[in-house]
Design a protein around this motif. Structure first.
Motif, PDB file in Angstrom:
ATOM      1  N   LEU A  63     100.227  -2.196  25.799  1.00 37.70           N
ATOM      2  CA  LEU A  63     101.567  -1.647  25.610  1.00 37.70           C
ATOM      3  C   LEU A  63     101.392  -0.441  24.692  1.00 37.70           C
ATOM      4  N   ILE A  64     101.977   0.690  25.044  1.00 41.71           N
ATOM      5  CA  ILE A  64     101.834   1.911  24.252  1.00 41.71           C
ATOM      6  C   ILE A  64     103.227   2.366  23.833  1.00 41.71           C
ATOM      7  N   VAL A  65     103.404   2.580  22.542  1.00 40.81           N
ATOM      8  CA  VAL A  65     104.712   2.893  21.974  1.00 40.81           C
ATOM      9  C   VAL A  65     104.759   4.359  21.561  1.00 40.81           C
ATOM     10  N   SER A  66     105.857   5.036  21.904  1.00 43.94           N
ATOM     11  CA  SER A  66     106.159   6.372  21.393  1.00 43.94           C
ATOM     12  C   SER A  66     107.445   6.271  20.584  1.00 43.94           C
ATOM     13  N   ALA A  67     107.403   6.726  19.337  1.00 44.14           N
ATOM     14  CA  ALA A  67     108.497   6.479  18.396  1.00 44.14           C
ATOM     15  C   ALA A  67     109.710   7.347  18.675  1.00 44.14           C
ATOM     16  N   SER A  68     110.863   6.861  18.225  1.00 43.40           N
ATOM     17  CA  SER A  68     112.114   7.613  18.309  1.00 43.40           C
ATOM     18  C   SER A  68     112.098   8.770  17.319  1.00 43.40           C
ATOM     19  N   PRO A  69     112.845   9.849  17.600  1.00 37.31           N
ATOM     20  CA  PRO A  69     112.944  10.940  16.632  1.00 37.31           C
ATOM     21  C   PRO A  69     113.443  10.417  15.285  1.00 37.31           C
ATOM     22  N   GLY A  70     112.807  10.904  14.220  1.00 35.58           N
ATOM     23  CA  GLY A  70     113.196  10.484  12.886  1.00 35.58           C
ATOM     24  C   GLY A  70     112.500   9.237  12.386  1.00 35.58           C
ATOM     25  N   TRP A  71     111.645   8.646  13.225  1.00 39.16           N
ATOM     26  CA  TRP A  71     110.957   7.418  12.855  1.00 39.16           C
ATOM     27  C   TRP A  71     109.445   7.594  12.951  1.00 39.16           C
ATOM     28  N   ASP A  72     108.724   6.824  12.118  1.00 40.18           N
ATOM     29  CA  ASP A  72     107.327   6.571  12.416  1.00 40.18           C
ATOM     30  C   ASP A  72     107.073   5.077  12.294  1.00 40.18           C
ATOM     31  N   LEU A  73     105.859   4.641  12.581  1.00 40.88           N
ATOM     32  CA  LEU A  73     105.606   3.234  12.864  1.00 40.88           C
ATOM     33  C   LEU A  73     104.662   2.577  11.866  1.00 40.88           C
ATOM     34  N   ARG A  74     104.477   3.191  10.712  1.00 33.12           N
ATOM     35  CA  ARG A  74     103.554   2.615   9.718  1.00 33.12           C
ATOM     36  C   ARG A  74     104.147   2.857   8.334  1.00 33.12           C
ATOM     37  N   SER A  75     104.830   1.866   7.810  1.00 33.19           N
ATOM     38  CA  SER A  75     105.558   2.072   6.552  1.00 33.19           C
ATOM     39  C   SER A  75     104.693   1.824   5.324  1.00 33.19           C
ATOM     40  N   ARG A  76     103.493   1.277   5.509  1.00 35.85           N
ATOM     41  CA  ARG A  76     102.626   0.985   4.362  1.00 35.85           C
ATOM     42  C   ARG A  76     101.260   1.630   4.542  1.00 35.85           C
ATOM     43  N   TRP A  77     100.524   1.687   3.437  1.00 37.90           N
ATOM     44  CA  TRP A  77      99.117   2.047   3.413  1.00 37.90           C
ATOM     45  C   TRP A  77      98.832   3.538   3.547  1.00 37.90           C
ATOM     46  N   GLU A  78      99.843   4.387   3.582  1.00 41.51           N
ATOM     47  CA  GLU A  78      99.575   5.827   3.630  1.00 41.51           C
ATOM     48  C   GLU A  78      99.438   6.377   2.210  1.00 41.51           C
ATOM     49  N   PRO A  79      98.400   7.198   1.927  1.00 43.16           N
ATOM     50  CA  PRO A  79      98.257   7.757   0.575  1.00 43.16           C
ATOM     51  C   PRO A  79      99.356   8.736   0.229  1.00 43.16           C
ATOM     52  N   ILE A  80      99.952   9.355   1.249  1.00 42.67           N
ATOM     53  CA  ILE A  80     101.070  10.279   1.041  1.00 42.67           C
ATOM     54  C   ILE A  80     102.295   9.696   1.728  1.00 42.67           C
ATOM     55  N   PRO A  81     103.377   9.423   1.011  1.00 42.00           N
ATOM     56  CA  PRO A  81     104.606   8.977   1.682  1.00 42.00           C
ATOM     57  C   PRO A  81     105.079  10.062   2.652  1.00 42.00           C
TER      58      PRO A  81
END
Length: 490
Positions: free
Chosen positions: A418-436
């Motif tokens: 299953l491959i997901v493409s996000a809606s405008p204004g959203w991304d799919l990884r809310s944790r673990w990024e060094p830069i918010p």
């Protein structure tokens, strides 16, 4: 009679054509509107000269529109799925190669260097074709020998990792300036045939501050300074130089973040996701790229690639649940190498297909998820489109070049089930990024897929895709890329 020997007519000595250096600069993450606005305002004089002399174009990048995979078109002329690298994170179902994190791939930080080993061996890179390549800040380096990759080695990697993982984007600009100095000095000294240099500061500043932030212009100016310096040095030393300046993906503002791995776990599935890929379950691997797309691999114990018709009975509830999430705009369900179902949260279902002759078709089922109704007419279908027709049909829609992009990724043996493409204004990884992240990329949306391309000389035909940069490079510098220099490139 007296004969006098006359002087034999001398042919003029053949003029040796000066070897051309081709420089490919990646303005990583630059949108066309951002770059062209800066050109029009007079902020980037060297890049403006390229536009004047050779032209500026808006072309489509690739899906996933994310750094790393989206460099593959420049260097191999392939889409990421075709090259065996379907995203910056994916699950190696077949277990083709030993890896530090088991069968979970992530090309972030030091692990970016592992991409070369996952690339398909049957197609050469420009580095393998060039006689004397030189590169820096490239996630793809296959074909570069010792000393030809200026950001490699123990002197560079720890500092780059420290700068990345503590979110020091200003530190990246300092790194870029140092690398520009080193590259320019080596170009003068070694006269390489091919120079490839990434400029990641635009992307990193955009993630942290948004592409409209004034400091993004500072990062663009570094690209301009690189062109000016290389051009001026080449002129001083009598060395012809040509340029291609391109971006790998766009950017769009993010207002909300979905923890996709957490969402799937909350539905009752055992989940593996980065950075913890050794525990959590063996039902679904959630591999986010960009962060506006994700591969979901299911039934992780299987070594063969399953297709959706064989998975639907068990996994249809997960597909339906994903499409109820506001963060999910499109869901791709691969039915086979040349057939993929596309579902939209609001636009119904359709099928994208590629026949044996390589032509594309789009058939609506109970809706128009790719928004092509206006172009399709009353039939609700498009049949037997070649790659140029497919590009033209979709170019001005919300999902430019979607027919080609969908199948180039979904048909890969390494893509998600299953491959997901996000809606405008959203991304799919809310944790673990060094830069918010306040801006992101990765999806099929135009804001992420449309990128600028500047050429120092007019191309023979209008470029449409970043995969054509490989062809343009070989045309601009045929002597440098005429024959493979590695057995892998044969």
């Amino acid at each position: 009679m007296k004969f006098t020997l006359g002087r034999a007519r001398q042919r003029p000595a053949p003029q040796r054509r000066a070897r051309v250096t081709l420089a490919i600069l990646v303005a990583d993450g630059a949108r066309p509107d951002t770059l062209f606005r800066a050109l029009d305002a007079g902020h980037l004089p060297a890049l403006a000269a390229l536009r004047r002399d050779g032209g500026a174009h808006v072309v489509t990048s690739v899906f996933p529109s994310v750094t790393g995979p989206a460099y593959i078109p420049f260097l191999m002329g392939l889409h990421p799925g075709e090259a065996g690298v379907p995203g910056i994170r994916w699950w190696d179902r077949a277990g083709t190669r030993a890896y530090a994190a088991g069968r979970a791939r992530s090309y972030v930080g030091f692990e970016a260097l592992r991409q070369d080993g996952d690339l398909v061996a049957s197609h050469p890179t420009l580095f393998e074709l060039a006689a004397r390549p030189l590169a820096a800040m490239t996630p793809i380096g296959r074909g570069l020998r010792d000393g030809q990759r200026l950001d490699a080695g123990i002197a560079s990697w720890p500092r780059m990792a420290w700068t990345h993982f503590r979110g020091d984007v200003r530190g990246w600009l300092a790194l870029e300036r140092e690398l520009i100095d080193r590259v320019a000095a080596r170009v003068v000294r070694d006269r390489p045939d091919l120079v490839f240099l990434g400029h990641p500061g635009i992307d990193k500043l955009s993630h942290q501050l948004g592409q409209e932030a004034p400091s993004v212009l500072d990062a663009l100016r570094l690209v301009d300074e690189t062109v000016a310096r290389l051009r001026d040095d080449a002129a001083r030393h009598g060395r012809p130089m040509r340029f291609l300046v391109v971006s790998d993906h766009g950017h769009a503002p993010v207002r909300a973040h979905e923890d996709l791995a957490g969402t799937v776990a909350a539905l009752g599935h055992g989940v593996l996701a980065h950075p913890w890929t050794f525990a959590g379950g063996d039902d679904v691997a959630v591999m986010v790229s960009g962060n506006a797309m994700a591969h979901l691999h299911v039934e992780l114990g299987r070594r063969d690639r399953p297709w959706w018709p064989a998975l639907a009975a068990r996994w249809e509830p997960l597909a339906a649940a994903l499409l109820r999430r506001e963060a999910v705009e499109l869901l791709l369900l691969p039915h086979g190498p040349g057939r993929c179902e596309v579902r939209s949260r609001t636009g119904g279902r359709a099928m994208v297909e590629r026949g044996a002759e390589g032509r594309f078709a789009y058939r609506t089922i109970d809706g128009d998820p790719l928004g092509l109704a206006a172009a399709l007419g009353p039939s609700g279908a498009a049949e037997r489109l070649d790659v140029d027709d497919a590009w033209a049909l979709t170019r001005d829609t919300a999902y430019p070049d979607a027919l080609v992009q969908v199948l180039a990724l979904a048909g890969s043996s390494r893509a998600g089930d299953l491959i997901v493409s996000a809606s405008p204004g959203w991304d799919l990884r809310s944790r673990w990024e060094p830069i918010p992240h306040v801006s992101s990329h990765g999806s099929l949306r135009a804001e992420h897929l449309l990128v600028p391309l500047l050429c120092s000389e007019p191309p023979r035909a209008r470029p449409r895709r970043t995969t054509e940069v490989f062809r343009l490079a070989r045309a601009a510098c045929p002597a440098a890329t005429a024959a493979p220099t590695s057995p892998r490139a044969g």
